[in-house]
Design a protein around this motif. Structure first.
Motif, PDB file in Angstrom:
ATOM      1  N   VAL A  19       0.841  -1.207   0.000  1.00  0.00           N
ATOM      2  CA  VAL A  19       0.000   0.000   0.000  1.00  0.00           C
ATOM      3  C   VAL A  19       0.871   1.250   0.000  1.00  0.00           C
ATOM      4  CG1 VAL A  19      -1.650   1.353   1.353  1.00  0.00           C
ATOM      5  CG2 VAL A  19      -1.976  -1.121   1.106  1.00  0.00           C
ATOM      6  N   ALA A  20       1.918   1.257   0.828  1.00  0.00           N
ATOM      7  CA  ALA A  20       2.836   2.407   0.872  1.00  0.00           C
ATOM      8  C   ALA A  20       3.501   2.630  -0.480  1.00  0.00           C
ATOM      9  CB  ALA A  20       3.892   2.187   1.954  1.00  0.00           C
ATOM     10  N   THR A  21       3.842   1.539  -1.172  1.00  0.00           N
ATOM     11  CA  THR A  21       4.500   1.643  -2.477  1.00  0.00           C
ATOM     12  C   THR A  21       3.539   2.199  -3.521  1.00  0.00           C
ATOM     13  OG1 THR A  21       5.895  -0.257  -1.921  1.00  0.00           O
ATOM     14  CG2 THR A  21       5.774   0.375  -4.246  1.00  0.00           C
ATOM     15  N   ILE A  22       2.286   1.782  -3.469  1.00  0.00           N
ATOM     16  CA  ILE A  22       1.278   2.320  -4.397  1.00  0.00           C
ATOM     17  C   ILE A  22       1.094   3.820  -4.174  1.00  0.00           C
ATOM     18  CG2 ILE A  22      -1.179   2.286  -4.990  1.00  0.00           C
ATOM     19  CD1 ILE A  22      -1.115  -0.745  -4.439  1.00  0.00           C
ATOM     20  N   LEU A  23       1.069   4.233  -2.912  1.00  0.00           N
ATOM     21  CA  LEU A  23       0.932   5.660  -2.604  1.00  0.00           C
ATOM     22  C   LEU A  23       2.146   6.439  -3.114  1.00  0.00           C
ATOM     23  CD1 LEU A  23      -0.517   5.494   1.030  1.00  0.00           C
ATOM     24  CD2 LEU A  23      -1.739   6.074  -1.083  1.00  0.00           C
ATOM     25  N   MET A  24       3.338   5.850  -2.978  1.00  0.00           N
ATOM     26  CA  MET A  24       4.535   6.503  -3.499  1.00  0.00           C
ATOM     27  C   MET A  24       4.488   6.586  -5.018  1.00  0.00           C
ATOM     28  SD  MET A  24       7.340   8.068  -2.864  1.00  0.00           S
ATOM     29  CE  MET A  24       7.850   7.721  -1.169  1.00  0.00           C
ATOM     30  N   LEU A  25       4.011   5.535  -5.665  1.00  0.00           N
ATOM     31  CA  LEU A  25       3.850   5.543  -7.117  1.00  0.00           C
ATOM     32  C   LEU A  25       2.931   6.678  -7.557  1.00  0.00           C
ATOM     33  CD1 LEU A  25       4.008   4.324  -9.994  1.00  0.00           C
ATOM     34  CD2 LEU A  25       2.178   2.747  -9.320  1.00  0.00           C
ATOM     35  N   ILE A  26       1.835   6.843  -6.858  1.00  0.00           N
ATOM     36  CA  ILE A  26       0.898   7.930  -7.184  1.00  0.00           C
ATOM     37  C   ILE A  26       1.580   9.289  -7.008  1.00  0.00           C
ATOM     38  CG2 ILE A  26      -1.260   9.059  -6.479  1.00  0.00           C
ATOM     39  CD1 ILE A  26      -2.279   6.255  -5.697  1.00  0.00           C
ATOM     40  N   GLY A  27       2.360   9.411  -5.933  1.00  0.00           N
ATOM     41  CA  GLY A  27       3.072  10.667  -5.690  1.00  0.00           C
ATOM     42  C   GLY A  27       4.086  10.970  -6.771  1.00  0.00           C
ATOM     43  N   TRP A  28       4.862   9.960  -7.165  1.00  0.00           N
ATOM     44  CA  TRP A  28       5.852  10.156  -8.224  1.00  0.00           C
ATOM     45  C   TRP A  28       5.177  10.507  -9.545  1.00  0.00           C
ATOM     46  CZ3 TRP A  28      10.317   5.992  -7.827  1.00  0.00           C
ATOM     47  CH2 TRP A  28      11.008   6.200  -6.622  1.00  0.00           C
ATOM     48  N   ALA A  29       4.068   9.820  -9.845  1.00  0.00           N
ATOM     49  CA  ALA A  29       3.341  10.104 -11.089  1.00  0.00           C
ATOM     50  C   ALA A  29       2.820  11.544 -11.093  1.00  0.00           C
ATOM     51  CB  ALA A  29       2.193   9.114 -11.258  1.00  0.00           C
ATOM     52  N   GLY A  30       2.381  12.007  -9.920  1.00  0.00           N
ATOM     53  CA  GLY A  30       1.916  13.391  -9.818  1.00  0.00           C
ATOM     54  C   GLY A  30       3.030  14.385 -10.069  1.00  0.00           C
ATOM     55  N   LEU A  31       4.218  14.102  -9.534  1.00  0.00           N
ATOM     56  CA  LEU A  31       5.371  14.983  -9.765  1.00  0.00           C
ATOM     57  C   LEU A  31       5.745  15.002 -11.247  1.00  0.00           C
ATOM     58  CD1 LEU A  31       7.679  14.072  -6.739  1.00  0.00           C
ATOM     59  CD2 LEU A  31       6.419  16.197  -7.085  1.00  0.00           C
ATOM     60  N   ASP A  32       5.756  13.826 -11.869  1.00  0.00           N
ATOM     61  CA  ASP A  32       6.134  13.731 -13.279  1.00  0.00           C
ATOM     62  C   ASP A  32       5.127  14.462 -14.162  1.00  0.00           C
ATOM     63  OD1 ASP A  32       7.684  12.922 -15.458  1.00  0.00           O
ATOM     64  OD2 ASP A  32       6.507  11.089 -15.739  1.00  0.00           O
ATOM     65  N   LYS A  33       3.879  14.455 -13.740  1.00  0.00           N
ATOM     66  CA  LYS A  33       2.829  15.114 -14.518  1.00  0.00           C
ATOM     67  C   LYS A  33       2.847  16.629 -14.316  1.00  0.00           C
ATOM     68  CE  LYS A  33      -1.013  14.796 -17.019  1.00  0.00           C
ATOM     69  NZ  LYS A  33      -1.025  14.220 -18.401  1.00  0.00           N
ATOM     70  N   THR A  34       3.216  17.058 -13.124  1.00  0.00           N
ATOM     71  CA  THR A  34       3.119  18.471 -12.755  1.00  0.00           C
ATOM     72  C   THR A  34       4.378  19.266 -13.103  1.00  0.00           C
ATOM     73  OG1 THR A  34       1.668  17.873 -10.915  1.00  0.00           O
ATOM     74  CG2 THR A  34       2.648  20.077 -10.873  1.00  0.00           C
ATOM     75  N   LEU A  35       5.536  18.682 -12.821  1.00  0.00           N
ATOM     76  CA  LEU A  35       6.796  19.403 -13.001  1.00  0.00           C
ATOM     77  C   LEU A  35       7.390  19.147 -14.385  1.00  0.00           C
ATOM     78  CD1 LEU A  35       8.387  18.686  -9.499  1.00  0.00           C
ATOM     79  CD2 LEU A  35       7.077  20.689 -10.218  1.00  0.00           C
ATOM     80  N   THR A  36       8.337  19.975 -14.756  1.00  0.00           N
ATOM     81  CA  THR A  36       9.002  19.823 -16.047  1.00  0.00           C
ATOM     82  C   THR A  36      10.507  19.658 -15.837  1.00  0.00           C
ATOM     83  OG1 THR A  36       9.406  22.196 -16.371  1.00  0.00           O
ATOM     84  CG2 THR A  36       7.273  21.329 -17.097  1.00  0.00           C
ATOM     85  N   ALA A  37      11.230  19.432 -16.926  1.00  0.00           N
ATOM     86  CA  ALA A  37      12.676  19.226 -16.860  1.00  0.00           C
ATOM     87  C   ALA A  37      13.418  20.482 -16.427  1.00  0.00           C
ATOM     88  CB  ALA A  37      13.187  18.769 -18.218  1.00  0.00           C
TER      89      ALA A  37
END
Length: 279
Positions: A15-33
């Motif tokens: 469950v913790a890993t899934i939550l981290m995955l969601i967090g990382w996906a949010g960062l990748d979607k929101t931030l740029t290079a």
């Protein structure tokens, strides 16, 4: 440790890993290079060391190689949960030596998470700083496993609470010392040397406690890391390389090395006999 308890801890880590995955996906979607633009580019990026295509416009330059580091995160959280469980039910007669030293398990879990974040940082940014953090986190896993090995080879010595903290401090100092050392000695020499030293220590400990330890876990750990090195070499040499594929050799390296390191940890933490496993 009862199977039901271990299953619960595995579920919590998942469950913790899934939550981290969601967090990382949010960062990748929101931030740029642009976040990485002020940082020095790594030599790995300049030489195109890995097969996966570099997406220069994305926050995660190499998304597959970045997300695959969640394997380390999962095992890190799981080991931290085991350490918490060990600390909660620790007694002076704990049959498993590592269960009686939950601080050392906790350090192991932290190093797994350190590698998860450090390697993700590198593959997301492809920066020099990210590469240095990634390598130091890799060494932290191996050095902590060697710290666990040394603790077990000296099985006749019982450490006090203060001495346990000193043991943890010594491992942390060694990890810190590898920051400058890694710049002087190539990882192609240091990593295999540490792996061989670790496996030699496990074999010696197995010879000491055949009734409690499984040689098959040692062999599995070794086979997994050798396979990981082979696949990583193919990835670097661009053998069967598809830069846009979801399946990347270096991502598989992350998974296999995470499994191998976890097997090495399990060799010490879980005894072979059912009675000891229940402790």
């Amino acid at each position: 440790m009862p199977t039901a308890v271990l299953s619960r801890l595995i579920l919590q880590a998942g469950v913790a890993t899934i939550l981290m995955l969601i967090g990382w996906a949010g960062l990748d979607k929101t931030l740029t290079a642009s976040v990485w633009s002020a940082m020095k580019v790594s030599q790995s990026a300049l030489t195109v060391e890995y097969c996966e295509f570099n997406h220069p416009q994305r926050f995660f330059h190499q998304p597959v190689n970045t997300y695959s580091n969640l394997a380390y995160f999962f095992f890190g959280v799981l080991i931290l949960l085991v350490a918490r469980q060990d600390n909660r039910y620790r007694t002076s007669h704990t049959p498993n030596r590592l269960a009686g030293f939950p601080l050392l398990s906790a350090l192991m879990g932290v190093c797994f998470i350190y590698l998860s974040i450090g390697s993700a940082f590198f593959h997301a940014s492809l920066t020099y700083l990210g590469q240095r953090v990634d390598m130091n986190a890799t060494y932290s896993i191996l050095l902590t496993l060697l710290g666990i090995t040394g603790y077990h080879l000296g099985h006749r010595i019982r450490l006090s609470s203060t001495q346990q903290w000193l043991w943890i401090a010594a491992v942390l100092v060694a990890i810190g010392m590898f920051l400058p050392l890694a710049r002087l000695v190539p990882s192609a020499r240091l990593v295999p040397a540490l792996i061989l030293l670790l496996n030699a220590g496990m074999v010696i400990h197995y010879a000491q406690f055949r009734a409690q330890r499984s040689i098959w876990v040692v062999l599995l750990s070794l086979v997994l890391v050798v396979l990981a090195i082979y696949i990583r070499t193919l990835d670097v040499q661009k053998v069967g390389c598809d830069p846009y594929s979801f399946f990347q050799g270096h991502a598989l390296w992350h998974l296999l090395t995470a499994l191998s390191s976890f097997c090495s940890y399990c060799f010490f933490r879980f005894n072979k006999t059912p009675a000891s496993l229940a402790a």
